[in-house]
Design a protein around this motif. Structure first.
Motif, PDB file in Angstrom:
ATOM      1  N   ALA A   1     103.131   4.984  59.769  1.00  0.00           N
ATOM      2  CA  ALA A   1     101.845   4.876  60.459  1.00  0.00           C
ATOM      3  C   ALA A   1     100.870   5.827  59.785  1.00  0.00           C
ATOM      4  CB  ALA A   1     101.986   5.203  61.934  1.00  0.00           C
ATOM      5  N   ASP A   2      99.599   5.428  59.695  1.00  0.00           N
ATOM      6  CA  ASP A   2      98.521   6.280  59.175  1.00  0.00           C
ATOM      7  C   ASP A   2      97.603   6.642  60.328  1.00  0.00           C
ATOM      8  OD1 ASP A   2      99.507   6.198  56.619  1.00  0.00           O
ATOM      9  OD2 ASP A   2      98.148   4.609  55.939  1.00  0.00           O
ATOM     10  N   VAL A   3      97.320   7.946  60.445  1.00  0.00           N
ATOM     11  CA  VAL A   3      96.526   8.459  61.562  1.00  0.00           C
ATOM     12  C   VAL A   3      95.396   9.321  61.002  1.00  0.00           C
ATOM     13  CG1 VAL A   3      96.538   9.956  63.591  1.00  0.00           C
ATOM     14  CG2 VAL A   3      98.445   8.404  63.179  1.00  0.00           C
ATOM     15  N   LYS A   4      94.191   9.096  61.520  1.00  0.00           N
ATOM     16  CA  LYS A   4      93.028   9.899  61.151  1.00  0.00           C
ATOM     17  C   LYS A   4      92.739  10.885  62.276  1.00  0.00           C
ATOM     18  CE  LYS A   4      88.087   9.516  60.044  1.00  0.00           C
ATOM     19  NZ  LYS A   4      86.951   8.570  59.885  1.00  0.00           N
ATOM     20  N   LEU A   5      92.598  12.174  61.910  1.00  0.00           N
ATOM     21  CA  LEU A   5      92.327  13.233  62.877  1.00  0.00           C
ATOM     22  C   LEU A   5      90.978  13.856  62.572  1.00  0.00           C
ATOM     23  CD1 LEU A   5      95.833  15.022  62.924  1.00  0.00           C
ATOM     24  CD2 LEU A   5      94.970  13.271  64.520  1.00  0.00           C
ATOM     25  N   THR A   6      90.129  13.955  63.605  1.00  0.00           N
ATOM     26  CA  THR A   6      88.796  14.540  63.465  1.00  0.00           C
ATOM     27  C   THR A   6      88.615  15.629  64.519  1.00  0.00           C
ATOM     28  OG1 THR A   6      87.936  12.408  62.715  1.00  0.00           O
ATOM     29  CG2 THR A   6      86.319  14.057  63.385  1.00  0.00           C
ATOM     30  N   LEU A   7      88.212  16.801  64.069  1.00  0.00           N
ATOM     31  CA  LEU A   7      87.975  17.912  64.995  1.00  0.00           C
ATOM     32  C   LEU A   7      86.628  17.714  65.670  1.00  0.00           C
ATOM     33  CD1 LEU A   7      89.301  20.657  65.836  1.00  0.00           C
ATOM     34  CD2 LEU A   7      87.766  21.731  64.156  1.00  0.00           C
ATOM     35  N   ASP A   8      86.631  17.685  67.042  1.00  0.00           N
ATOM     36  CA  ASP A   8      85.366  17.475  67.752  1.00  0.00           C
ATOM     37  C   ASP A   8      84.758  18.811  68.157  1.00  0.00           C
ATOM     38  OD1 ASP A   8      86.718  18.364  70.025  1.00  0.00           O
ATOM     39  OD2 ASP A   8      87.053  16.332  70.810  1.00  0.00           O
ATOM     40  N   ASP A   9      83.604  18.746  68.825  1.00  0.00           N
ATOM     41  CA  ASP A   9      82.868  19.965  69.191  1.00  0.00           C
ATOM     42  C   ASP A   9      83.621  20.822  70.200  1.00  0.00           C
ATOM     43  OD1 ASP A   9      80.875  19.112  67.492  1.00  0.00           O
ATOM     44  OD2 ASP A   9      79.684  18.173  69.094  1.00  0.00           O
ATOM     45  N   ASP A  10      84.542  20.240  70.942  1.00  0.00           N
ATOM     46  CA  ASP A  10      85.299  20.992  71.943  1.00  0.00           C
ATOM     47  C   ASP A  10      86.522  21.668  71.356  1.00  0.00           C
ATOM     48  OD1 ASP A  10      83.494  20.194  73.899  1.00  0.00           O
ATOM     49  OD2 ASP A  10      84.649  18.379  74.377  1.00  0.00           O
ATOM     50  N   GLY A  11      86.758  21.466  70.071  1.00  0.00           N
ATOM     51  CA  GLY A  11      87.937  22.053  69.442  1.00  0.00           C
ATOM     52  C   GLY A  11      89.172  21.203  69.595  1.00  0.00           C
ATOM     53  N   ASP A  12      89.015  19.971  70.077  1.00  0.00           N
ATOM     54  CA  ASP A  12      90.139  19.050  70.193  1.00  0.00           C
ATOM     55  C   ASP A  12      90.166  18.114  68.989  1.00  0.00           C
ATOM     56  OD1 ASP A  12      90.703  20.185  72.687  1.00  0.00           O
ATOM     57  OD2 ASP A  12      89.459  18.698  73.750  1.00  0.00           O
TER      58      ASP A  12
ATOM     59  N   ARG B   1      90.402  14.267  67.702  1.00  0.00           N
ATOM     60  CA  ARG B   1      90.333  12.838  68.014  1.00  0.00           C
ATOM     61  C   ARG B   1      91.361  12.137  67.154  1.00  0.00           C
ATOM     62  NH1 ARG B   1      87.628   8.631  70.123  1.00  0.00           N
ATOM     63  NH2 ARG B   1      87.375   6.730  68.871  1.00  0.00           N
ATOM     64  N   TYR B   2      92.240  11.391  67.797  1.00  0.00           N
ATOM     65  CA  TYR B   2      93.370  10.719  67.156  1.00  0.00           C
ATOM     66  C   TYR B   2      93.035   9.237  67.042  1.00  0.00           C
ATOM     67  CZ  TYR B   2      98.332   9.178  66.777  1.00  0.00           C
ATOM     68  OH  TYR B   2      99.531   8.620  66.400  1.00  0.00           O
ATOM     69  N   GLU B   3      93.064   8.707  65.805  1.00  0.00           N
ATOM     70  CA  GLU B   3      92.807   7.281  65.583  1.00  0.00           C
ATOM     71  C   GLU B   3      93.927   6.716  64.723  1.00  0.00           C
ATOM     72  OE1 GLU B   3      88.303   6.328  65.079  1.00  0.00           O
ATOM     73  OE2 GLU B   3      88.667   8.239  64.063  1.00  0.00           O
ATOM     74  N   LEU B   4      94.665   5.772  65.309  1.00  0.00           N
ATOM     75  CA  LEU B   4      95.710   5.092  64.552  1.00  0.00           C
ATOM     76  C   LEU B   4      95.046   4.057  63.635  1.00  0.00           C
ATOM     77  CD1 LEU B   4      98.768   4.616  64.108  1.00  0.00           C
ATOM     78  CD2 LEU B   4      98.601   2.841  65.874  1.00  0.00           C
TER      79      LEU B   4
ATOM     80  N   PRO C   1      93.615   0.422  66.196  1.00  0.00           N
ATOM     81  CA  PRO C   1      94.347  -0.221  67.286  1.00  0.00           C
ATOM     82  C   PRO C   1      94.726   0.733  68.416  1.00  0.00           C
ATOM     83  CG  PRO C   1      95.698  -0.064  65.320  1.00  0.00           C
ATOM     84  CD  PRO C   1      94.359   0.391  64.923  1.00  0.00           C
ATOM     85  N   ALA C   2      94.709   2.040  68.164  1.00  0.00           N
ATOM     86  CA  ALA C   2      95.035   2.998  69.238  1.00  0.00           C
ATOM     87  C   ALA C   2      94.231   4.274  69.030  1.00  0.00           C
ATOM     88  CB  ALA C   2      96.537   3.306  69.236  1.00  0.00           C
ATOM     89  N   VAL C   3      93.782   4.894  70.112  1.00  0.00           N
ATOM     90  CA  VAL C   3      92.973   6.113  70.056  1.00  0.00           C
ATOM     91  C   VAL C   3      93.439   7.070  71.158  1.00  0.00           C
ATOM     92  CG1 VAL C   3      90.953   4.967  69.071  1.00  0.00           C
ATOM     93  CG2 VAL C   3      91.202   5.134  71.554  1.00  0.00           C
ATOM     94  N   GLY C   4      93.156   8.346  70.926  1.00  0.00           N
ATOM     95  CA  GLY C   4      93.497   9.345  71.934  1.00  0.00           C
ATOM     96  C   GLY C   4      92.889  10.691  71.577  1.00  0.00           C
ATOM     97  N   THR C   5      93.134  11.688  72.465  1.00  0.00           N
ATOM     98  CA  THR C   5      92.653  13.038  72.253  1.00  0.00           C
ATOM     99  C   THR C   5      93.831  13.996  72.339  1.00  0.00           C
ATOM    100  OG1 THR C   5      90.484  12.508  73.173  1.00  0.00           O
ATOM    101  CG2 THR C   5      91.092  14.828  73.092  1.00  0.00           C
ATOM    102  N   LEU C   6      93.929  14.881  71.339  1.00  0.00           N
ATOM    103  CA  LEU C   6      95.011  15.861  71.298  1.00  0.00           C
ATOM    104  C   LEU C   6      94.412  17.256  71.492  1.00  0.00           C
ATOM    105  CD1 LEU C   6      97.108  14.592  68.231  1.00  0.00           C
ATOM    106  CD2 LEU C   6      97.220  13.843  70.609  1.00  0.00           C
ATOM    107  N   THR C   7      95.092  18.034  72.307  1.00  0.00           N
ATOM    108  CA  THR C   7      94.667  19.409  72.524  1.00  0.00           C
ATOM    109  C   THR C   7      95.698  20.352  71.931  1.00  0.00           C
ATOM    110  OG1 THR C   7      95.729  19.476  74.694  1.00  0.00           O
ATOM    111  CG2 THR C   7      93.385  18.817  74.630  1.00  0.00           C
TER     112      THR C   7
END
Length: 219
Positions: free
Chosen positions: A179-190, A192-195, A211-217
């Motif tokens: 699986a390939d996942v793109k991670l982007t650091l947002d303004d809150d320091g979390d 953003r997870y995008e499959l 196809p799938a998204v989420g937020t990781l802390t």
């Protein structure tokens, strides 16, 4: 008795013979006068003097005495590039520090829930542990649904956002092999997870995008 012959008549003089003799004598006199002249012509011949026109024609046809244009001089040894102009190894720009391919703010342990986007259904929880490393290197580990699926993280693109390739090393059931996942650091320091895409035993999933998204802390 016979009659005695009469005496022969006197011969007449032939004037034509005298005329021929006179002509022959005159011709001999003329030849005697011409022979010395002809002989003198052959004894001392003089070359004819060329006319001005002939001299001019010869001069025009003769190449002029101008010197040919000088040829270009070959470059001297001083014009050869010296070794000082060659870029030295010290001047070669160095690449980015491999450790910086994963920015400091992306490192650590992260967890959260990931939702499949319609028309896909469901969600799953995941945990990522990310460390420093260069592109193409292993930079961490992941687990899904506790420990149902787990494997290694490989850095595909760095600098932020980063792209990780998840390679499953343990499949407890229903896990993707890749699986390939793109991670982007947002303004809150979390994060953003995008499959981006995943390869399951049932088939390849890359739609909808992502196809799938989420937020990781961060833990």
């Amino acid at each position: 008795m016979t009659v005695p012959p009469s005496p022969p008549a006197p011969k007449k003089k032939d004037h034509r013979v005298q005329i021929v003799v006179a002509i022959i004598g005159a011709c001999a006199a003329v030849l005697a006068a011409l022979i010395p002249v002809v002989v003198s012509r052959f004894d001392d011949p003089e070359p004819p003097t060329p006319s001005p026109t002939a001299v001019a024609a010869v001069t025009t046809a003769t190449p002029s005495g101008e010197d040919p244009p000088p040829s270009e001089d070959p470059p001297s040894g001083d014009e050869t590039p010296s070794g000082d102009d060659t870029p030295s190894g010290d001047d070669t720009p160095s690449g980015p520090d491999p450790a910086l391919a994963v920015p400091q703010d992306y490192r650590g342990s992260w967890s959260g829930q990931v939702d499949w986007r319609p028309p896909l259904q469901g969600s799953y929880s995941t945990t990522l542990t990310i460390s420093a490393g260069s592109v193409g290197a292993m930079v961490g580990q992941f687990s899904v649904e506790g420990d149902t699926c787990r494997g290694a993280l490989w850095l595909e693109s760095g600098g932020g956002p980063i792209v990780l390739r998840l390679k499953t090393t343990y499949d407890g059931g229903g896990c993707s092999s890749l699986a390939d996942v793109k991670l982007t650091l947002d303004d809150d320091g979390d994060l953003r997870y995008e499959l981006i895409a995943a390869q399951f035993p049932q088939g390849f999933v890359n739609q909808p995008a992502p196809p799938a998204v989420g937020t990781l802390t961060q833990d």
